[in-house]
Write a protein that holds these residues in place. Structure first.
Motif: not given
Ligand SMILES: *[C@@H]1O[C@H](CO)[C@@H](O)[C@H](O)[C@H]1NC(C)=O
Ligand SMILES: *[C@@H]1O[C@H](CO)[C@@H](O)[C@H](O)[C@H]1NC(C)=O
Ligand SMILES: *[C@@H]1O[C@H](CO)[C@@H](O)[C@H](O)[C@H]1NC(C)=O
Ligand SMILES: *[C@@H]1O[C@H](CO)[C@@H](O)[C@H](O)[C@H]1NC(C)=O
Ligand SMILES: *[C@@H]1O[C@H](CO)[C@@H](O)[C@H](O)[C@H]1NC(C)=O
Length: 546
Positions: A92-96, A99-100, A524-528
């Motif tokens: 799956v493409p990088i989500t906003a 960190d990848r 997973p999306v980094d909440p920071r």
């Protein structure tokens, strides 16, 4: 006497070539999710693209140019010259907020071109990581970046994210660009590209990647949580595309039309600056169109099967048009097998580099194939291995046979969709518009061999797609499928049972690639990362979060 004169002339020509044999500028115009059927030269009259068509008729159509089925994998392949399975980028493409980034032990195209003294600029979309500054375009070889780091953004508000987690993603290197809010993304990117073309010092060759948002969806619709398209001007859109009944398709047409104009302006700028003759231009899409569903943009891949995300031709057989005055024939339809990973070694070669210096990569130099129509050395290409979804695909046997196993999103995108664009309600194909287009006017200055009305009609006839869906109804399941792409480019007939040897050989090739696969690196999306913490602007949050 005659002979020596001939040799003298030859020598003269060769010398002139050497003296002025400068490294070419390379301009790649990359669009996002363009449908296979949504350029005029494929025969649809619904969305006419005179500038892109003029590039095709004066240049070469790479008729079997393959990409990955989605954004991030395709862009990773373009910039590294490697299949995404080599870096865990196949999923799956990088989500906003994820960190990848592409591994630093792989060189990128602009890094390679820097070895050859190129100056590189990225305008528009990146989508290969932005948690750290060194993961962003200027950390990976570009001398400047003007645009966005994530997968898409609103055409006017330049925001991406979900409610409560949404922010501006329009950056001038690392500076958020608030002044552009409300301005249409395609225009902003075009203007920046022209500015770079005008101000570049051509003592050094230029690599310019113009990576448009269009025609991907942009703004988040909070009622559906899907992203939607926005036209540049409703009035102009309705006047020009009023014959398209579905307003959403009309919006898409308007967006493609703006891209077409952008290409005209960019080529015109190269011409005015006096550098067009020494510039290679590639127009391409990162993957096929998405007619409906996630990020639906009402594109059409007709007559090909499948939408973005799948392993069918509609997802991966991309639109690609190339121009250089070094093409040995104008208007060539190049049917050789070319993969997006081939662009890195091909441009490296074009810039004077030796592709052998690139080490072990999947891409192959195709410069001679593209310029001279010589056979491609590529005998197969891996479509992808998504080990999480058990979705695999490969094309082998010199491009003839395709093996697919598995599917994605429960077959939703595996069928035939999208407008055909050949009905009487559409305007006639406007050949004068092609002749008068900015691209054609600029290219006509470079050549005695100018396009004519008849020449255009003839070229379009050769290029246009014909309906090849004759074996309907189709069986959607591919567990597994084998298709003969030469006989059946629409992938209507699964011949897995008829050709067991070919099937097994291609399965074995998949197994070999699988052995060296780097597992998907999705996080997973980094909440920071939440832009709410940074005045609603996306940042390289792992650098700034002390
Ligand atoms: C790059 O530029 C340097 C300095 O001008 C020069 O010495 C070198 O030969 C150039 N390299 C190439 C590949 O043109
Ligand atoms: C849209 O997504 C948000 C969170 O991302 C969620 O709270 C909301 O319920 C979703 N709305 C719909 C219509 O699915
Ligand atoms: C094809 O996919 C199915 C479902 O994921 C799997 O069970 C099967 O083993 C796969 N076949 C091959 C040859 O990989
Ligand atoms: C696919 O179908 C299965 C079974 O019907 C369902 O559980 C799953 O949610 C579906 N997945 C998607 C992405 O639609
Ligand atoms: C065709 O294009 C030319 C040039 O853009 C334009 O002047 C003309 O009106 C167009 N013809 C039709 C029938 O739309």
């Amino acid at each position: 006497m005659k002979f020596s004169l001939f040799y003298f002339m030859l020598l003269l020509v060769t010398c002139v070539e050497v003296v002025f044999c400068k490294q070419p500028n390379i301009v790649v115009i990359l669009v996002d999710d363009l449908g296979y059927n949504d350029v005029g030269f494929r025969g649809s009259n619904q969305i006419q693209t005179p500038n892109i068509d003029a590039l095709a008729y004066n240049g070469a159509v790479l008729n079997r140019f393959y990409t990955l089925p989605t954004c991030t994998p395709s862009r990773a392949a373009l910039l590294t010259g490697n299949y995404p399975i080599r870096s865990g980028f196949q999923g799956v493409p990088i989500t906003a907020g994820e960190d990848r980034s592409i591994p630093t032990d792989m060189s990128t195209l602009p890094e390679r071109l820097k070895e050859l003294n190129y100056t590189s600029h990225l305008v528009g979309k990146w989508h290969l990581g932005s948690a750290h500054q060194n993961a962003t375009p200027t950390g990976r070889g570009f001398d400047s970046h003007y645009g966005y780091w994530n997968g898409y953004m609103g055409y006017f508000n330049h925001q991406i994210g979900n409610p409560g987690f949404q922010g501006l993603d329009m950056h001038n290197n690392f500076q958020p660009d608030f002044e552009t809010v409300g301005k249409y993304a395609t225009d902003l990117f075009t203007d920046r590209a022209i500015k770079l073309i005008n101000t570049h010092d051509y003592k050094q060759p230029l690599f310019l990647l113009v990576s448009h948002l269009a025609p991907h969806t942009g703004k988040l619709d909070e009622e559906t949580n899907n992203t939607v398209l926005e036209e540049k001007s409703a009035h102009k859109m309705n006047r020009r595309f009023g014959y398209i009944p579905d307003v959403k398709r009309r919006r898409y047409a308007d967006i493609v039309n703006s891209v077409d104009e952008s290409i005209g302006e960019i080529v015109n700028a190269l011409s005015t600056r006096g550098v067009l003759r020494n510039t290679m231009i590639l127009f391409m899409s990162d993957n096929g169109g998405q007619t409906f569903g996630m990020h639906e943009n009402f594109a059409s891949n007709w007559p090909l099967r499948g939408l973005k995300f799948t392993h069918f031709e509609g997802a991966i057989r991309g639109t690609a048009v190339f121009y250089s005055d070094k093409l040995t024939r104008k208007g060539r339809i190049n049917d050789h097998l070319i993969h997006i990973t081939d662009l890195l070694p091909t441009f490296y070669k074009a810039g004077g580099g030796d592709p052998h210096n690139l080490g072990e990569i999947d891409g192959m130099n195709q410069l001679e194939t593209i310029l001279k129509g010589e056979p491609s050395e590529r005998e197969e290409l891996l479509i992808n291995i998504d080990e999480v979804e058990n979705h695999v695909g490969i094309i082998g046997y010199q491009g003839r046979y395709k093996y697919i196993n598995g599917t994605i999103y429960n077959n939703t995108y595996d069928g035939y969709h999208g407008a055909i664009g050949r009905g009487k309600e559409n305007p006639k194909y406007n050949i004068s518009a092609v002749l008068q287009s900015d691209v054609n006017v600029a290219l006509a200055h470079l050549s005695f061999n100018r396009l004519t009305v008849d020449g255009i009609a003839k070229r379009r006839k050769h290029l246009q797609s014909r309906d090849c869906r004759q074996f309907l109804p189709i069986n959607l399941d591919c567990y597994p499928c084998l298709f003969d792409l030469w006989m059946d480019p629409c992938e209507t007939r699964n011949i897995a049972r008829d050709q067991p040897t070919i099937l097994v050989n291609l399965m074995r090739r998949i197994d070999e690639f699988w052995k060296n696969l780097v597992p998907q690196q999705n996080k997973p999306v980094d909440p920071r990362s939440n832009s709410a913490n940074y005045e609603n602007v996306w940042t390289t949050w792992l650098d700034t979060d002390e």
